[in-house]
Design a protein around this motif. Structure first.
Motif, mmCIF file in Angstrom:
data_model
loop_
_atom_site.group_PDB
_atom_site.id
_atom_site.type_symbol
_atom_site.label_atom_id
_atom_site.label_comp_id
_atom_site.label_asym_id
_atom_site.label_seq_id
_atom_site.Cartn_x
_atom_site.Cartn_y
_atom_site.Cartn_z
ATOM 1 N N LEU A 254 -26.431 79.752 6.728
ATOM 2 C CA LEU A 254 -26.160 79.695 5.293
ATOM 3 C C LEU A 254 -24.961 78.794 4.972
ATOM 4 O O LEU A 254 -24.460 78.808 3.851
ATOM 5 C CB LEU A 254 -25.909 81.105 4.751
ATOM 6 C CG LEU A 254 -27.115 82.052 4.818
ATOM 7 C CD1 LEU A 254 -26.715 83.451 4.371
ATOM 8 C CD2 LEU A 254 -28.270 81.542 3.979
ATOM 9 N N ASP A 255 -24.514 78.009 5.963
ATOM 10 C CA ASP A 255 -23.436 77.033 5.760
ATOM 11 C C ASP A 255 -22.172 77.693 5.208
ATOM 12 O O ASP A 255 -21.536 77.195 4.269
ATOM 13 C CB ASP A 255 -23.919 75.920 4.808
ATOM 14 C CG ASP A 255 -22.970 74.734 4.753
ATOM 15 O OD1 ASP A 255 -22.223 74.542 5.730
ATOM 16 O OD2 ASP A 255 -22.966 74.008 3.733
ATOM 17 N N GLY B 262 -30.320 78.515 -3.254
ATOM 18 C CA GLY B 262 -29.987 77.473 -2.282
ATOM 19 C C GLY B 262 -28.677 76.752 -2.532
ATOM 20 O O GLY B 262 -28.275 75.904 -1.739
ATOM 21 N N LYS B 263 -27.992 77.065 -3.619
ATOM 22 C CA LYS B 263 -26.731 76.404 -3.930
ATOM 23 C C LYS B 263 -25.576 77.083 -3.204
ATOM 24 O O LYS B 263 -25.556 78.312 -3.072
ATOM 25 C CB LYS B 263 -26.463 76.426 -5.432
ATOM 26 C CG LYS B 263 -27.514 75.708 -6.264
ATOM 27 C CD LYS B 263 -27.476 74.219 -6.046
ATOM 28 C CE LYS B 263 -28.448 73.495 -6.967
ATOM 29 N NZ LYS B 263 -28.453 72.049 -6.738
ATOM 30 N N CYS C 84 -24.445 85.650 -5.769
ATOM 31 C CA CYS C 84 -24.458 84.262 -6.269
ATOM 32 C C CYS C 84 -23.537 84.175 -7.476
ATOM 33 O O CYS C 84 -23.585 85.002 -8.386
ATOM 34 C CB CYS C 84 -25.869 83.832 -6.648
ATOM 35 S SG CYS C 84 -25.948 82.094 -7.167
ATOM 36 N N ASN C 85 -22.706 83.146 -7.498
ATOM 37 C CA ASN C 85 -21.731 82.967 -8.576
ATOM 38 C C ASN C 85 -22.302 82.206 -9.768
ATOM 39 O O ASN C 85 -21.622 82.012 -10.766
ATOM 40 C CB ASN C 85 -20.494 82.238 -8.041
ATOM 41 C CG ASN C 85 -19.262 82.509 -8.884
ATOM 42 O OD1 ASN C 85 -19.103 83.579 -9.433
ATOM 43 N ND2 ASN C 85 -18.407 81.522 -8.995
ATOM 44 N N LEU D 28 -17.644 81.542 1.356
ATOM 45 C CA LEU D 28 -18.445 80.793 0.392
ATOM 46 C C LEU D 28 -19.662 80.294 1.157
ATOM 47 O O LEU D 28 -19.524 79.689 2.222
ATOM 48 C CB LEU D 28 -17.657 79.614 -0.177
ATOM 49 C CG LEU D 28 -18.385 78.757 -1.220
ATOM 50 C CD1 LEU D 28 -18.590 79.543 -2.504
ATOM 51 C CD2 LEU D 28 -17.582 77.486 -1.509
ATOM 52 N N LEU D 29 -20.871 80.557 0.632
ATOM 53 C CA LEU D 29 -22.080 80.210 1.370
ATOM 54 C C LEU D 29 -23.237 79.926 0.422
ATOM 55 O O LEU D 29 -23.128 80.117 -0.788
ATOM 56 C CB LEU D 29 -22.446 81.322 2.350
ATOM 57 C CG LEU D 29 -22.897 82.691 1.823
ATOM 58 C CD1 LEU D 29 -23.434 83.527 2.969
ATOM 59 C CD2 LEU D 29 -21.795 83.459 1.130
ATOM 60 N N ARG D 30 -24.344 79.452 0.987
ATOM 61 C CA ARG D 30 -25.520 79.128 0.183
ATOM 62 C C ARG D 30 -26.238 80.404 -0.239
ATOM 63 O O ARG D 30 -26.432 81.305 0.562
ATOM 64 C CB ARG D 30 -26.493 78.231 0.952
ATOM 65 C CG ARG D 30 -25.912 76.861 1.243
ATOM 66 C CD ARG D 30 -26.963 75.867 1.701
ATOM 67 N NE ARG D 30 -26.335 74.588 1.983
ATOM 68 C CZ ARG D 30 -26.001 73.704 1.060
ATOM 69 N NH1 ARG D 30 -26.250 73.965 -0.205
ATOM 70 N NH2 ARG D 30 -25.422 72.564 1.399
#
Length: 322
Positions: free
Chosen positions: A10-11, A27-28, A53-54, A20-22
Motif C-alpha cells: 500500500l506504499d 487508490g489515492k 481515507c482522508n 500515510l498510505l494508499r
C-alpha cells in the motif's frame, strides 16, 4: 503475510504516529493508519486495524487491514523506521531560538512586516505569534552554519518561498511544530515543519487551558481562528490541522475535563461535507463528556475567513454574540 508486507503493497510511509498510505478503495495515497491500532492488534489478534481515507468529499471510506489479505496477519515487532524529523538537535535549537526571538523578544515586529493578511489585521497577527520573515525558511536551511543540520528534504521546492511562520506550542509551552505559508503564489498553501515526532498539531491549545476563556471557537485553519479573534478579542480560539484530527482536540479536553466543564466550545468547521462530518463527531464526543457546545452558522461562506473577507460587518455582529 506480515504487516510490513501489506504496508509495502500500500506504499505506506511513516508520518509521526501514523502511516500515510494508499486507500484500498480509491487508490489515492491519502489514507492513514494509526500506530496505536497496530499496537492494539498486537495485544489482541481479533482487533481490526482501520485504514481511513482522508478524501472525505470524494471517498472517505474506512477499510480494514485484516480484510485485504486472505490469510491471517502474523504478529510481529514493528521495525524502527527513519524519523520524519530529519533535523539535528543543533538545527532544532536554532529554530526554537529564532522563533523565541521573533515572538517573545521583538513581538513579531520585523521592519518589513507591515501588512494585513486575508482581512486579518497586522496587529492581530502579531499579537497571536504569526510573523513574516522576508528571507524565508530557505535562508535558514541554506545558511553555511546550519546546512548540515537539515536533510535535503527541506530544500525541495515545497519549502521555497515560505516566509510566513505560524508556531505551534505544546501544553507546556514548548515549540513543537511550525506551519509555513507564503505571501507568494505557491502550489501548496501550507506545509508543516515537525520538530518533535508525534507532537500536537493543534494551534493555540493554551486557550483550552485558560480558565478565563469561557468561550472557545474550534476552526479548521489558523486564519479562520484569527478571523474570530480579529472581531472579538474575548474569544478563545483553537485550530485543527485538518478535520480528521478532531480527536486531538477531544483528547486535550478529556485530559483537562475540570477546566473544560466551565467552557462553551463553538464549532466552526468548514462549510463542506468534511467539515460537517467533523462537526458531527465533535458534537457526539462533547455530548458524551457533557461539555457545553454550540455551532456557528457560516451561511453561504465556505469558512470563517471567507465570511470575514466577504461580509465583515455581518461576521463581526455574529461573532460578537458568542
Amino acid at each position: 503475510m506480515e504487516i510490513n508486507d501489506v504496508l509495502k503493497e500500500l506504499d505506506a510511509s511513516l508520518r509521526g504516529n501514523y502511516y500515510l498510505l494508499r486507500c484500498p478503495e480509491c487508490g489515492k495515497k491519502e489514507a492513514f493508519l494509526y500506530l496505536d491500532d497496530i499496537k492494539k492488534f498486537q495485544k489482541n489478534s481479533t482487533y481490526k486495524i482501520p485504514i481511513r481515507c482522508n478524501r472525505m468529499n470524494k471517498c472517505g471510506k474506512i477499510t480494514y487491514l485484516n480484510d485485504i489479505i486472505n490469510v491471517p496477519i502474523q504478529i510481529q515487532k514493528m521495525p524502527k523506521e527513519k524519523s520524519p524529523v530529519q533535523i539535528s538537535e543543533e538545527g532544532i535549537n536554532f529554530i526554537r531560538s529564532f522563533v523565541h526571538y521573533s515572538v517573545e523578544t521583538i513581538h513579531c515586529e520585523y521592519k518589513d512586516f507591515d501588512f494585513d493578511i486575508r482581512g486579518i489585521s497586522n496587529k492581530t497577527l502579531k499579537e497571536n505569534g504569526v510573523f513574516y520573515y522576508s528571507k524565508g525558511f530557505e535562508q535558514i536551511v541554506n545558511s553555511d552554519e546550519l546546512k548540515r543540520s537539515f536533510s535535503k528534504k527541506y530544500r525541495n521546492k515545497s519549502y521555497k518561498g515560505r516566509n510566513i511562520f505560524i508556531p505551534i506550542f505544546d501544553i507546556d509551552g514548548k515549540l513543537v511544530r511550525i506551519l509555513l505559508r507564503s505571501t507568494k503564489n505557491v502550489e501548496k498553501k501550507e506545509i508543516g515543519l515537525m520538530l518533535i515526532q508525534g507532537s500536537t498539531e493543534v494551534w493555540n491549545l493554551k486557550d483550552i487551558l485558560d480558565s478565563k476563556k469561557k468561550t472557545v471557537v474550534i476552526t479548521e485553519g489558523v486564519y479562520d481562528a484569527l478571523s474570530f479573534r480579529e472581531v472579538n478579542k474575548k474569544l478563545g480560539i483553537v485550530s485543527l490541522p485538518g478535520v480528521r484530527k478532531y480527536r486531538q482536540i477531544i483528547s486535550i479536553v478529556k485530559d483537562n475535563i475540570d477546566i473544560c466543564k466551565d467552557k462553551t466550545f463553538v464549532i466552526a468547521t468548514d462549510n463542506d461535507e468534511a467539515g460537517q462530518k467533523a462537526k458531527e463527531k465533535l458534537i457526539e464526543e462533547f455530548e458524551k463528556m457533557e461539555i457545553n457546545y454550540k455551532t456557528f452558522d457560516l451561511g453561504i461562506h465556505k469558512d470563517a475567513n471567507e465570511f470575514l473577507q466577504e461580509n465583515r460587518i455581518g461576521f463581526s455582529l455574529k461573532a460578537k454574540k458568542l
